[in-house]
Every structure is written in C-alpha cells, then in structure tokens.
Scaffold this active site. Sequence first.
Site, PDB file in Angstrom:
ATOM      1  N   HIS A   1      40.595 -49.583 -33.898  1.00 56.21           N
ATOM      2  CA  HIS A   1      42.209 -49.781 -33.995  1.00 56.21           C
ATOM      3  C   HIS A   1      43.007 -47.936 -34.241  1.00 56.21           C
ATOM      4  O   HIS A   1      43.632 -47.814 -33.320  1.00 56.21           O
ATOM      5  CB  HIS A   1      42.875 -50.878 -34.577  1.00 56.21           C
ATOM      6  CG  HIS A   1      44.081 -50.611 -35.134  1.00 56.21           C
ATOM      7  ND1 HIS A   1      44.890 -51.762 -33.921  1.00 56.21           N
ATOM      8  CD2 HIS A   1      44.852 -49.879 -35.377  1.00 56.21           C
ATOM      9  CE1 HIS A   1      46.517 -51.062 -33.833  1.00 56.21           C
ATOM     10  NE2 HIS A   1      45.717 -49.665 -34.795  1.00 56.21           N
TER      11      HIS A   1
ATOM     12  N   TYR B   1      46.355 -44.715 -32.117  1.00 60.10           N
ATOM     13  CA  TYR B   1      46.670 -43.526 -33.185  1.00 60.10           C
ATOM     14  C   TYR B   1      46.358 -42.227 -33.120  1.00 60.10           C
ATOM     15  O   TYR B   1      46.638 -41.397 -32.780  1.00 60.10           O
ATOM     16  CB  TYR B   1      46.701 -44.442 -34.599  1.00 60.10           C
ATOM     17  CG  TYR B   1      47.115 -44.793 -34.727  1.00 60.10           C
ATOM     18  CD1 TYR B   1      48.808 -45.289 -34.056  1.00 60.10           C
ATOM     19  CD2 TYR B   1      47.230 -46.518 -35.093  1.00 60.10           C
ATOM     20  CE1 TYR B   1      49.401 -46.130 -33.961  1.00 60.10           C
ATOM     21  CE2 TYR B   1      48.240 -47.786 -35.002  1.00 60.10           C
ATOM     22  CZ  TYR B   1      48.934 -47.777 -34.133  1.00 60.10           C
ATOM     23  OH  TYR B   1      49.664 -48.974 -34.199  1.00 60.10           O
TER      24      TYR B   1
ATOM     25  N   HIS C   1      48.890 -54.316 -22.097  1.00 56.83           N
ATOM     26  CA  HIS C   1      49.514 -53.887 -22.560  1.00 56.83           C
ATOM     27  C   HIS C   1      49.183 -52.322 -23.136  1.00 56.83           C
ATOM     28  O   HIS C   1      50.213 -51.722 -23.297  1.00 56.83           O
ATOM     29  CB  HIS C   1      49.182 -54.661 -23.981  1.00 56.83           C
ATOM     30  CG  HIS C   1      49.539 -54.252 -25.638  1.00 56.83           C
ATOM     31  ND1 HIS C   1      50.494 -53.980 -26.162  1.00 56.83           N
ATOM     32  CD2 HIS C   1      48.086 -53.484 -25.763  1.00 56.83           C
ATOM     33  CE1 HIS C   1      50.117 -53.371 -27.568  1.00 56.83           C
ATOM     34  NE2 HIS C   1      49.239 -53.200 -26.696  1.00 56.83           N
ATOM     35  N   PHE C   2      47.716 -51.969 -22.771  1.00 56.26           N
ATOM     36  CA  PHE C   2      47.278 -51.315 -22.981  1.00 56.26           C
ATOM     37  C   PHE C   2      47.597 -50.113 -21.634  1.00 56.26           C
ATOM     38  O   PHE C   2      47.135 -49.001 -22.437  1.00 56.26           O
ATOM     39  CB  PHE C   2      45.955 -50.879 -24.142  1.00 56.26           C
ATOM     40  CG  PHE C   2      44.501 -51.296 -22.727  1.00 56.26           C
ATOM     41  CD1 PHE C   2      44.512 -50.959 -22.111  1.00 56.26           C
ATOM     42  CD2 PHE C   2      43.871 -52.365 -23.881  1.00 56.26           C
ATOM     43  CE1 PHE C   2      43.474 -51.679 -20.832  1.00 56.26           C
ATOM     44  CE2 PHE C   2      43.291 -53.173 -23.208  1.00 56.26           C
ATOM     45  CZ  PHE C   2      42.317 -52.400 -22.367  1.00 56.26           C
ATOM     46  N   HIS C   3      47.663 -50.700 -20.739  1.00 58.50           N
ATOM     47  CA  HIS C   3      48.165 -49.770 -19.995  1.00 58.50           C
ATOM     48  C   HIS C   3      49.922 -49.435 -19.764  1.00 58.50           C
ATOM     49  O   HIS C   3      49.800 -48.071 -19.714  1.00 58.50           O
ATOM     50  CB  HIS C   3      47.340 -49.713 -18.661  1.00 58.50           C
ATOM     51  CG  HIS C   3      46.596 -50.340 -18.140  1.00 58.50           C
ATOM     52  ND1 HIS C   3      45.634 -51.332 -17.944  1.00 58.50           N
ATOM     53  CD2 HIS C   3      45.534 -49.229 -17.497  1.00 58.50           C
ATOM     54  CE1 HIS C   3      44.495 -50.908 -17.582  1.00 58.50           C
ATOM     55  NE2 HIS C   3      44.679 -48.821 -16.896  1.00 58.50           N
TER      56      HIS C   3
ATOM     57  N   ARG D   1      40.193 -61.110 -17.798  1.00 59.67           N
ATOM     58  CA  ARG D   1      40.081 -60.112 -17.682  1.00 59.67           C
ATOM     59  C   ARG D   1      38.841 -59.450 -17.845  1.00 59.67           C
ATOM     60  O   ARG D   1      37.862 -60.373 -17.709  1.00 59.67           O
ATOM     61  CB  ARG D   1      41.092 -58.762 -18.932  1.00 59.67           C
ATOM     62  CG  ARG D   1      40.194 -58.931 -20.444  1.00 59.67           C
ATOM     63  CD  ARG D   1      40.559 -58.212 -21.707  1.00 59.67           C
ATOM     64  NE  ARG D   1      39.671 -57.098 -21.606  1.00 59.67           N
ATOM     65  CZ  ARG D   1      40.241 -56.178 -22.316  1.00 59.67           C
ATOM     66  NH1 ARG D   1      40.012 -56.641 -23.632  1.00 59.67           N
ATOM     67  NH2 ARG D   1      39.286 -54.960 -22.734  1.00 59.67           N
ATOM     68  N   ARG D   2      37.804 -58.202 -17.541  1.00 58.65           N
ATOM     69  CA  ARG D   2      36.490 -58.012 -17.164  1.00 58.65           C
ATOM     70  C   ARG D   2      36.092 -58.787 -16.770  1.00 58.65           C
ATOM     71  O   ARG D   2      34.981 -59.420 -16.984  1.00 58.65           O
ATOM     72  CB  ARG D   2      36.542 -58.067 -18.862  1.00 58.65           C
ATOM     73  CG  ARG D   2      36.427 -56.500 -19.171  1.00 58.65           C
ATOM     74  CD  ARG D   2      36.274 -56.660 -21.019  1.00 58.65           C
ATOM     75  NE  ARG D   2      36.373 -55.111 -21.431  1.00 58.65           N
ATOM     76  CZ  ARG D   2      35.819 -54.899 -22.530  1.00 58.65           C
ATOM     77  NH1 ARG D   2      35.085 -56.198 -23.515  1.00 58.65           N
ATOM     78  NH2 ARG D   2      35.832 -53.989 -23.314  1.00 58.65           N
TER      79      ARG D   2
HETATM   80  C1  HEM Z   1      44.727 -45.007 -11.274  1.00 63.65           C
HETATM   81  C2  HEM Z   1      45.376 -45.388 -12.611  1.00 63.65           C
HETATM   82  C3  HEM Z   1      45.163 -47.234 -12.943  1.00 63.65           C
HETATM   83  C4  HEM Z   1      45.016 -47.893 -12.280  1.00 63.65           C
HETATM   84  C5  HEM Z   1      44.689 -48.700 -11.076  1.00 63.65           C
HETATM   85  C6  HEM Z   1      43.915 -48.860 -13.588  1.00 63.65           C
HETATM   86  C7  HEM Z   1      43.436 -50.152 -13.407  1.00 63.65           C
HETATM   87  C8  HEM Z   1      42.938 -51.196 -14.568  1.00 63.65           C
HETATM   88  C9  HEM Z   1      42.342 -52.199 -14.268  1.00 63.65           C
HETATM   89  C10 HEM Z   1      43.053 -53.007 -13.284  1.00 63.65           C
HETATM   90  C11 HEM Z   1      41.958 -52.714 -15.671  1.00 63.65           C
HETATM   91  C12 HEM Z   1      41.729 -54.215 -15.917  1.00 63.65           C
HETATM   92  C13 HEM Z   1      39.893 -54.895 -14.753  1.00 63.65           C
HETATM   93  C14 HEM Z   1      39.390 -55.733 -15.372  1.00 63.65           C
HETATM   94  O1  HEM Z   1      39.367 -55.538 -16.985  1.00 63.65           O
HETATM   95  O2  HEM Z   1      38.859 -56.332 -15.005  1.00 63.65           O
HETATM   96  C15 HEM Z   1      41.575 -51.994 -16.331  1.00 63.65           C
HETATM   97  C16 HEM Z   1      40.874 -51.747 -17.467  1.00 63.65           C
HETATM   98  C17 HEM Z   1      41.009 -50.781 -18.524  1.00 63.65           C
HETATM   99  N1  HEM Z   1      42.112 -48.752 -18.012  1.00 63.65           N
HETATM  100 FE1  HEM Z   1      42.931 -48.937 -16.817  1.00 63.65          FE
HETATM  101  N2  HEM Z   1      44.162 -48.006 -14.774  1.00 63.65           N
HETATM  102  C18 HEM Z   1      44.255 -46.465 -14.421  1.00 63.65           C
HETATM  103  C19 HEM Z   1      44.298 -45.615 -15.253  1.00 63.65           C
HETATM  104  C20 HEM Z   1      44.334 -46.027 -17.139  1.00 63.65           C
HETATM  105  C21 HEM Z   1      44.159 -44.955 -18.077  1.00 63.65           C
HETATM  106  C22 HEM Z   1      45.203 -43.823 -17.613  1.00 63.65           C
HETATM  107  C23 HEM Z   1      43.903 -45.329 -19.255  1.00 63.65           C
HETATM  108  C24 HEM Z   1      44.007 -44.767 -20.538  1.00 63.65           C
HETATM  109  C25 HEM Z   1      43.384 -44.081 -20.436  1.00 63.65           C
HETATM  110  C26 HEM Z   1      42.992 -46.853 -18.929  1.00 63.65           C
HETATM  111  C27 HEM Z   1      42.168 -47.242 -19.805  1.00 63.65           C
HETATM  112  C28 HEM Z   1      41.637 -48.348 -19.330  1.00 63.65           C
HETATM  113  C29 HEM Z   1      40.700 -49.314 -20.374  1.00 63.65           C
HETATM  114  C30 HEM Z   1      39.883 -48.540 -21.730  1.00 63.65           C
HETATM  115  C31 HEM Z   1      40.792 -50.613 -19.654  1.00 63.65           C
HETATM  116  C32 HEM Z   1      39.731 -51.822 -19.845  1.00 63.65           C
HETATM  117  C33 HEM Z   1      38.681 -51.678 -19.695  1.00 63.65           C
HETATM  118  C34 HEM Z   1      37.355 -52.505 -19.910  1.00 63.65           C
HETATM  119  O3  HEM Z   1      38.145 -53.883 -20.365  1.00 63.65           O
HETATM  120  O4  HEM Z   1      36.783 -52.487 -20.618  1.00 63.65           O
HETATM  121  N3  HEM Z   1      44.122 -46.886 -17.363  1.00 63.65           N
HETATM  122  N4  HEM Z   1      42.585 -50.710 -15.697  1.00 63.65           N
HETATM  123 CU   LIG Z   2      44.236 -52.014 -32.790  1.00 68.26          CU
END
Ligand code: HEM
Ligand SMILES: [Cu+2]
Length: 575
Positions: free
Chosen positions: A228, A232, A379-381, A442-443
């Site tokens: 968490h 921050y 949420h976190f995007h 997700r995932r």
């Molecule tokens: C080009 C821009 C981006 C696209 C198209 C994108 C797309 C996605 C998608 C579709 C997922 C979900 C996958 C799933 O749960 O099956 C994901 C997960 C995630 N994204 Fe992005 N994202 C983008 C940018 C970012 C940025 C800028 C960050 C953080 C600075 C980020 C951090 C994450 C994280 C931490 C996860 C979770 C990974 C996990 O579940 O282990 N993403 N993203």
């Molecule tokens: Cu938290």
Amino acid sequence: MATFVDRYPEEASVVKASLVVSFVALGIGALFGLVQALHRTGYFRVIDSVDYYTVLTGHGVLLALVFTIFFLVGLFTWAVVQSLERPLPDIRLTWAWFGLTTTGAVFVAVAILAGFVPSIDMSADVLYTFYAPLQAHPLFYVGLAMFIVGTWLAGADWFLAYRDWRGDNPDERIPLQTFMVLTTMLMWYLSTIGVAVSTVFFLIPWSFGIVETVNPLLTRTLFWFFGHPVVYFWLMPAYLMWYTVMPKLAGGRLFSDPLARVVFVLFLLLSTPVGIHHQYLDPGIAEGFKFIAMTNTMFLLLPSLLTAFTVVASVEHGARQRGGEGYIKWLGALPWRDPAFTGMALAGALFAAGGFSGMINAGMNINYLIHNTLWVPGHFHLTVGTAVALTMMAGSYWLVPQLTGKRLYSRPIGLLQVVLWFVGMVFMSNAMHRAGLVGIPRRTAEPQYQSFDFSAVIGTVGELRAQIALGGFLLFVSVVLFLFNLLLSAFEEPIENPVDDSLPAPLSGASGSPVVLDNLRLWTAIAIVLVILAYTLPLASIVGDAGLFGNVPGVPVWVSANAEVTIEALTEVIA
Ligand code: HEM
Ligand SMILES: [Cu+2]
C-alpha cells in the site's frame, strides 16, 4: 546562470540517466499493455495464452516499479538540488545508487523476459505482487533486493545533502520540495522493511532451495505492508509536481505551503498501517484486524482531499492572475495549450474518479463484489496509470528541457499526446470498472471462461471488450508519441533558456506555520508506533498459525515446460 543543466551539470546527467531508464521501461511496458488488452478481449492475439503471465508480469513490474520509481529518483534528485540550491555532497555516491538500482532492474527484467524463451531455464511469471507460493528464478528476487537497496542509498544521498544545507542554514525552514522528498523517503524506509524482510529472509533462500517451504500468508502480508505505501511512493512525485510546479504553469502560486507540509506528514503517518486492506479476502487474518485497516484507510482520504482543495485553489489563483473571472469561467483562462499543464490537469481529473472507485475497494463488505475482477485494474489505471503516469509524462515536457538545455521538439504533439492518454484511459478504465461489476476476472488471458456467459447490466460485454481494446490502443499510441517527441528533442540545438524554470514563492509561506511540522524525528517516531500497533498482532497470529517458514513448497511458474511438476506441486499444496 541559465538553466538546471548549466548550474548542476553532473546532477543533470544522473537525472537524465534515471529518466532514460524510466522511459525505456515505459515503452516496453506500454507495448505489453497493448498486447494484453488486445489478447484478453480477443481482438488480436500475437502471443500464446501460456505466455500471458510473462507479459502481465513484465507490464506490471516495468510500469508500476521501474518506470515510476526511476522517474521518482530522477525528479527527487532534481528537486533536492534545485530547492537546496547546492550540488549533491558526493556525485560518486549518486552514480553508485543509480548503478545499483539499474543493475537490479536489469536482473529483474532479464528474469521475466527469459520466460519468452523456452530454451532458457528461467522464469519469473510471479506478477508484480511476487508473493509465495508462486516461485520465480532467484535472479528476480536478487535483482529486487538490489533495486530496493539502491533506492535506500538514493534517500541517503538526499538526506546527506539536506544535512550539509542544515549546517549552513541552522534556523531556516526546510525548503518545501526537499521537505516533500524527505518525508516521502522516511515513509519509504519504513514500508520497504516489509518487502526487504520477505525477500531476503524468505523468498531468496526459498528460491535457491536453502529452505524448503514458505508461509504464503506471511509473504503476502509482508508484501502488502509495502504494497500500500508504495502507491504513495508513486503518487508523491506527482503531488510534488502538482503542488510546486502546476500552480506556476497555471500562472499563479501555491496557495499554502503549510497545508502541503501537513499533507506529506499525514502520508508519512498513515500510509503504512493500512496494507491489510488488500487482504480482505485472505483467510487466516481475523476480521477485526481487517476492520482496523479499513478505518485507517478512510482516514487516508483526508490528505488527498486536502490536496484537491489546495491544488485547485492554487490553479484558480493562477487563472485569476491571467484575467479569469466568475465561478466556473476562470477555467477558460488556464493555459490549455501547454501540454505540461493540460496533462497534469487531466491527470488530476482522472485521479478524482480513481479516488471514488478506491473508496469502493476500501470498504470491507463492498470490496467482496469487485475483488480480483477487472474493476481493480480499472481503478489503478486511473491512479498510478494516469494520475502518476500522465503527470510524469506531462511534467517531462517542462523538466527535460532543463536537463538538456534544449527545447521540446513539438508542443502540439505533446498536447495531442496528453489528450490521447486521457481519452484512451476514459474508454479503457471505465469499461474495466463495468466489466468488473459483472464479475469478469482480472489476470487471465481467457476471461471468457469457455462456454460461460457474462452478461452486462447495461450495454453488452462485446461493447465493453471493444472499449478496452480501443482504449488500450489509444494509450499505446500516446506513449509512442511521447517517446518520439522526447527523442526528437534530443536533436534540437541547445539554447540559453529552453523553458521558464523559475518557481514563485507560495501565497502563504512556511514562516508562519508551526515549526513542529519540520520535526521529522517526531513524525517518524509516531509513524513507527502506528505500524507496530497495526501489525504486531496480525503478524504474531500468522506466524503462530503456520510458523515462520510455513509448510508450502514452491509452485514453479513455467507452466508450459513443466506442467507435470506444477500439477504435482499443486496437488501437494491442496493435500
Ligand atoms: C499503454 C498503456 C496501458 C495499457 C494498454 C494497459 C493495459 C492493461 C491491461 C489490459 C491490464 C489487465 C490485464 C489483466 O488483468 O488480465 C493491465 C494491468 C496492469 N497495468 Fe496496465 N496498461 C497500460 C498502462 C499502465 C501504466 C502506465 C501502469 C502503471 C504505471 C500500468 C500498470 C498495470 C498494473 C500494475 C497491472 C496489473 C498487473 C497484474 O495484475 O499483475 N499499466 N494493464
Ligand atoms: Cu492499498
């Protein structure tokens, strides 16, 4: 003298190097994001579904850990040097922490990317949350440990610079940007204890086979002890820019310096004792502890609301300086053609939306509805993926010229880029939230769960998928534009003042505020006490239940190559 690079050439080199690492990670991570978005919506599949977790781990680690934190160390170095108005005490230390964090990040990336090459017996598809029982190659954990120690040394570098400054300025208030850096780092030292203990004492020995088993709940809890506050750690660089740079870009001044200090102190105090709110669905943690974590989490809304107030007030002040009038009409007087300002403003707007969905996540009962669904990435995007990422990209349009002495290649392309990010994210994130509400997980590469039908409450699941794919595509294009704009800027001719880099004094300065705000020892002590109160009993009960080293063998993550081993390990876990 002219700009940052002319005054502090050596420091500028370290900041530039940090940003280069950060942006390389951004480029690769964004490509992986596009691959995921198109794959799981079924629009375009370039990878095998078994490689999905390699892509997902790469995406999470490269963006959430490498892109954000390398930007942070660069920005904080710039902020400390320019607000203390002195170079760092020993540039060799600075290069040393840069070298250590970079080597660590490269190890981690190699361990993950090797997962694409079947002939290399190495994999780290453990996702960016990397807790047991999923087990990565030791290189992954060793790289992580180096990376974290590198950030500790970076903090030491900034504290040493502060100590030197204090020697020469015994009675002055800590300059605001340095205050922000130091409080953020104190929070970081406290919170990384969790991940350091987990990695060094449990995950590394276990991945080398020195100890046979782990206690997964213990490594999860230690991860979230850090997991968490790390949000921050991502956010504070954005806050630093919202408080100290954005009012200037808007043509005004920070509304209140003391209020900004209060906010950073509150984050130091409250960030860590809340991690259990990520574990509402973990068996083995008593409901009472979860309830305490929820209560603390709701208190954390306070500094974010204070920020919204202060930043909006400062921006409004800027607009009125520029001739803006009325209750709402002043918005029109803001410098909307400036990509740095517009990017930060759009980032702030989506952060507010992310705050609302975050309150849903934080509520213990309502969390059950969205837990582990696509709502969570939705949420976190908005938060790390936009409030942080877009602020960093937008801020770069103002910061990078100070580091290179060269003007930005194209402001209109910059403007298009930040707007594209905003639009892409509205599509992707909104659709992800809605998909989560109907239970889409997700995932997973195969969210259709074969012959199982999800049905949307409003609209259709097909339309949600289309929005996720479209949003993901626009986001990717936005990153490409960002990187090209910076790359082409490198070929501009150096000029005297590529950007107006002066930062005006706040409307209400630090001098009238209570001196106790600058008492970093006091706030650290209270923060430690709060963490001890929040974590002693849960950790004692987790260790009491299953022992320090637990009884769970590793679950290797290279599914395709070793399907039999995996099934065996899983059977053992279940039995
Ligand atoms: C080009 C821009 C981006 C696209 C198209 C994108 C797309 C996605 C998608 C579709 C997922 C979900 C996958 C799933 O749960 O099956 C994901 C997960 C995630 N994204 Fe992005 N994202 C983008 C940018 C970012 C940025 C800028 C960050 C953080 C600075 C980020 C951090 C994450 C994280 C931490 C996860 C979770 C990974 C996990 O579940 O282990 N993403 N993203
Ligand atoms: Cu938290």
